[in-house]
Design a protein around this motif. Sequence first.
Motif, PDB file in Angstrom:
ATOM      1  N   GLY A 115       0.777  -1.237  -0.021  1.00  0.00           N
ATOM      2  CA  GLY A 115       0.023   0.021  -0.126  1.00  0.00           C
ATOM      3  C   GLY A 115       0.835   1.228  -0.020  1.00  0.00           C
ATOM      4  O   GLY A 115       0.268   2.336  -0.070  1.00  0.00           O
ATOM      5  N   TYR A 116       2.108   1.139  -0.142  1.00  0.00           N
ATOM      6  CA  TYR A 116       2.908   2.462   0.231  1.00  0.00           C
ATOM      7  C   TYR A 116       3.399   2.785  -1.506  1.00  0.00           C
ATOM      8  O   TYR A 116       3.168   2.212  -2.490  1.00  0.00           O
ATOM      9  CB  TYR A 116       4.246   2.223   0.569  1.00  0.00           C
ATOM     10  CG  TYR A 116       4.160   1.921   2.250  1.00  0.00           C
ATOM     11  CD1 TYR A 116       4.261   3.038   3.318  1.00  0.00           C
ATOM     12  CD2 TYR A 116       3.902   0.663   3.001  1.00  0.00           C
ATOM     13  CE1 TYR A 116       4.184   2.745   4.415  1.00  0.00           C
ATOM     14  CE2 TYR A 116       3.819   0.600   4.151  1.00  0.00           C
ATOM     15  CZ  TYR A 116       3.815   1.524   4.827  1.00  0.00           C
ATOM     16  OH  TYR A 116       3.699   1.456   6.289  1.00  0.00           O
ATOM     17  N   LYS A 117       3.446   4.111  -1.412  1.00  0.00           N
ATOM     18  CA  LYS A 117       4.071   4.539  -2.919  1.00  0.00           C
ATOM     19  C   LYS A 117       5.194   4.018  -3.285  1.00  0.00           C
ATOM     20  O   LYS A 117       4.955   3.955  -4.589  1.00  0.00           O
ATOM     21  CB  LYS A 117       4.135   6.228  -2.542  1.00  0.00           C
ATOM     22  CG  LYS A 117       4.560   6.940  -3.951  1.00  0.00           C
ATOM     23  CD  LYS A 117       4.644   8.418  -3.796  1.00  0.00           C
ATOM     24  CE  LYS A 117       4.863   8.896  -5.289  1.00  0.00           C
ATOM     25  NZ  LYS A 117       5.310  10.223  -5.395  1.00  0.00           N
ATOM     26  N   SER A 118       6.029   3.716  -2.665  1.00  0.00           N
ATOM     27  CA  SER A 118       7.037   3.076  -3.169  1.00  0.00           C
ATOM     28  C   SER A 118       7.548   1.669  -2.415  1.00  0.00           C
ATOM     29  O   SER A 118       7.215   1.548  -1.109  1.00  0.00           O
ATOM     30  CB  SER A 118       8.627   3.939  -3.027  1.00  0.00           C
ATOM     31  OG  SER A 118       9.696   3.260  -3.109  1.00  0.00           O
ATOM     32  N   CYS A 119       8.075   0.593  -2.854  1.00  0.00           N
ATOM     33  CA  CYS A 119       8.568  -0.527  -2.322  1.00  0.00           C
ATOM     34  C   CYS A 119       9.618  -0.332  -1.269  1.00  0.00           C
ATOM     35  O   CYS A 119       9.916  -0.964  -0.508  1.00  0.00           O
ATOM     36  CB  CYS A 119       8.960  -1.628  -3.221  1.00  0.00           C
ATOM     37  SG  CYS A 119       7.545  -2.189  -4.336  1.00  0.00           S
ATOM     38  N   PHE A 120      10.262   1.110  -1.660  1.00  0.00           N
ATOM     39  CA  PHE A 120      11.515   1.285  -0.782  1.00  0.00           C
ATOM     40  C   PHE A 120      11.100   2.211   0.254  1.00  0.00           C
ATOM     41  O   PHE A 120      11.757   3.371   0.168  1.00  0.00           O
ATOM     42  CB  PHE A 120      12.452   2.050  -1.746  1.00  0.00           C
ATOM     43  CG  PHE A 120      13.098   0.887  -2.628  1.00  0.00           C
ATOM     44  CD1 PHE A 120      14.021  -0.246  -2.294  1.00  0.00           C
ATOM     45  CD2 PHE A 120      12.335   0.715  -3.876  1.00  0.00           C
ATOM     46  CE1 PHE A 120      14.554  -0.878  -3.145  1.00  0.00           C
ATOM     47  CE2 PHE A 120      12.899  -0.474  -4.769  1.00  0.00           C
ATOM     48  CZ  PHE A 120      13.854  -0.993  -4.707  1.00  0.00           C
ATOM     49  N   TYR A 121      10.201   2.060   1.146  1.00  0.00           N
ATOM     50  CA  TYR A 121       9.580   2.925   2.179  1.00  0.00           C
ATOM     51  C   TYR A 121      10.308   2.923   3.586  1.00  0.00           C
ATOM     52  O   TYR A 121       9.906   3.610   4.244  1.00  0.00           O
ATOM     53  CB  TYR A 121       7.979   2.516   2.262  1.00  0.00           C
ATOM     54  CG  TYR A 121       7.593   1.249   2.769  1.00  0.00           C
ATOM     55  CD1 TYR A 121       7.621   0.596   4.067  1.00  0.00           C
ATOM     56  CD2 TYR A 121       7.364   0.228   1.662  1.00  0.00           C
ATOM     57  CE1 TYR A 121       7.307  -0.585   4.322  1.00  0.00           C
ATOM     58  CE2 TYR A 121       7.044  -1.036   2.011  1.00  0.00           C
ATOM     59  CZ  TYR A 121       7.009  -1.377   3.374  1.00  0.00           C
ATOM     60  OH  TYR A 121       6.670  -2.790   3.709  1.00  0.00           O
ATOM     61  N   THR A 131      21.772  -2.638  13.049  1.00  0.00           N
ATOM     62  CA  THR A 131      20.881  -2.151  12.008  1.00  0.00           C
ATOM     63  C   THR A 131      19.480  -2.454  12.239  1.00  0.00           C
ATOM     64  O   THR A 131      19.041  -3.555  12.523  1.00  0.00           O
ATOM     65  CB  THR A 131      21.425  -2.807  10.687  1.00  0.00           C
ATOM     66  OG1 THR A 131      22.748  -2.485  10.439  1.00  0.00           O
ATOM     67  CG2 THR A 131      20.552  -1.930   9.414  1.00  0.00           C
ATOM     68  N   LYS A 132      18.618  -1.435  12.110  1.00  0.00           N
ATOM     69  CA  LYS A 132      17.213  -1.317  12.074  1.00  0.00           C
ATOM     70  C   LYS A 132      16.608  -0.624  10.920  1.00  0.00           C
ATOM     71  O   LYS A 132      17.441  -0.072  10.193  1.00  0.00           O
ATOM     72  CB  LYS A 132      16.683  -0.587  13.367  1.00  0.00           C
ATOM     73  CG  LYS A 132      17.494  -1.114  15.003  1.00  0.00           C
ATOM     74  CD  LYS A 132      16.233  -1.536  15.602  1.00  0.00           C
ATOM     75  CE  LYS A 132      16.816  -2.300  16.994  1.00  0.00           C
ATOM     76  NZ  LYS A 132      16.051  -3.043  17.681  1.00  0.00           N
ATOM     77  N   LEU A 133      15.510  -0.745  10.851  1.00  0.00           N
ATOM     78  CA  LEU A 133      14.600  -0.116   9.559  1.00  0.00           C
ATOM     79  C   LEU A 133      13.761   1.138  10.258  1.00  0.00           C
ATOM     80  O   LEU A 133      13.302   0.860  11.135  1.00  0.00           O
ATOM     81  CB  LEU A 133      13.966  -1.023   8.812  1.00  0.00           C
ATOM     82  CG  LEU A 133      14.526  -2.196   8.270  1.00  0.00           C
ATOM     83  CD1 LEU A 133      13.546  -3.268   7.511  1.00  0.00           C
ATOM     84  CD2 LEU A 133      15.463  -1.788   7.223  1.00  0.00           C
ATOM     85  N   GLU A 134      13.825   2.251   9.498  1.00  0.00           N
ATOM     86  CA  GLU A 134      12.937   3.379   9.726  1.00  0.00           C
ATOM     87  C   GLU A 134      12.115   3.561   8.789  1.00  0.00           C
ATOM     88  O   GLU A 134      12.417   3.633   7.445  1.00  0.00           O
ATOM     89  CB  GLU A 134      14.062   4.471  10.047  1.00  0.00           C
ATOM     90  CG  GLU A 134      14.835   4.239  11.182  1.00  0.00           C
ATOM     91  CD  GLU A 134      15.754   5.632  11.567  1.00  0.00           C
ATOM     92  OE1 GLU A 134      15.732   6.527  10.650  1.00  0.00           O
ATOM     93  OE2 GLU A 134      16.426   5.631  12.524  1.00  0.00           O
ATOM     94  N   PHE A 135      10.913   3.956   8.928  1.00  0.00           N
ATOM     95  CA  PHE A 135       9.926   4.337   7.723  1.00  0.00           C
ATOM     96  C   PHE A 135      10.205   5.642   7.299  1.00  0.00           C
ATOM     97  O   PHE A 135      10.625   6.604   8.047  1.00  0.00           O
ATOM     98  CB  PHE A 135       8.392   4.326   8.426  1.00  0.00           C
ATOM     99  CG  PHE A 135       8.053   2.545   8.448  1.00  0.00           C
ATOM    100  CD1 PHE A 135       7.273   2.173   7.399  1.00  0.00           C
ATOM    101  CD2 PHE A 135       8.160   1.975   9.675  1.00  0.00           C
ATOM    102  CE1 PHE A 135       6.851   0.801   7.840  1.00  0.00           C
ATOM    103  CE2 PHE A 135       8.217   0.765   9.707  1.00  0.00           C
ATOM    104  CZ  PHE A 135       7.220   0.077   8.753  1.00  0.00           C
ATOM    105  N   ARG A 136      10.331   5.806   5.892  1.00  0.00           N
ATOM    106  CA  ARG A 136      10.390   7.026   5.352  1.00  0.00           C
ATOM    107  C   ARG A 136       9.152   7.512   4.465  1.00  0.00           C
ATOM    108  O   ARG A 136       9.268   8.567   4.419  1.00  0.00           O
ATOM    109  CB  ARG A 136      11.377   6.760   4.146  1.00  0.00           C
ATOM    110  CG  ARG A 136      12.944   6.596   4.585  1.00  0.00           C
ATOM    111  CD  ARG A 136      13.181   8.009   5.611  1.00  0.00           C
ATOM    112  NE  ARG A 136      14.714   7.986   5.850  1.00  0.00           N
ATOM    113  CZ  ARG A 136      15.120   7.804   7.081  1.00  0.00           C
ATOM    114  NH1 ARG A 136      14.492   7.914   7.874  1.00  0.00           N
ATOM    115  NH2 ARG A 136      16.426   7.798   7.038  1.00  0.00           N
ATOM    116  N   GLU A 137       8.058   6.748   4.550  1.00  0.00           N
ATOM    117  CA  GLU A 137       6.825   7.120   4.099  1.00  0.00           C
ATOM    118  C   GLU A 137       5.981   6.763   5.436  1.00  0.00           C
ATOM    119  O   GLU A 137       6.012   5.934   6.132  1.00  0.00           O
ATOM    120  CB  GLU A 137       6.161   6.181   2.981  1.00  0.00           C
ATOM    121  CG  GLU A 137       6.880   6.595   1.756  1.00  0.00           C
ATOM    122  CD  GLU A 137       6.540   5.645   0.511  1.00  0.00           C
ATOM    123  OE1 GLU A 137       5.192   5.416   0.584  1.00  0.00           O
ATOM    124  OE2 GLU A 137       7.391   5.261  -0.309  1.00  0.00           O
TER     125      GLU A 137
END
Length: 150
Positions: A115-121, A131-137
């Motif tokens: 559902g995000y604009k990009s798969c790279f959200y 290393t952790k992931l942070e949401f950009r969208e």
Amino acid sequence: MSFPFSTRDGLSKDEIELGINFCPKFDKDGLIACIVTDADSGDVVMFAYMNAESLSLTLKTSEAHYWSRSRQELWHKGATSGNVQDVIEMRIDCDQDAIWIKVRTRGATANCHQGYKSCFYRATNCTNGKTKLEFREEAPLFDPDDVYKK
């Protein structure tokens, strides 16, 4: 099915890399990598693979078609979600083994099945060796459970 591109048979390296014949190089599985960007913002919205049939359909319809490796089937982007990708421009790299398409997305303008604009959200953030992931969208543009009836 006939394809609107040439084979590489008999072509020299210079003819492939500097010539005008469109002769994509598919890998051993019959696939070619495809980078997809938003035609207006330039943002990368997804990465997928194409086979000869999906590439041919994309060229003929100006709508993005891919090969789903997980489902092992042809995939017309947006057929289920309504977020069809209209191809504005297609480019191929120098040795013709990767494709770049610039698209405008119809519908909710989401390109990701989540559902995000990009798969790279999400972006990586390495702090204190972890290393952790942070949401950009901020949030998805649609609920995948509603769209795909999961």
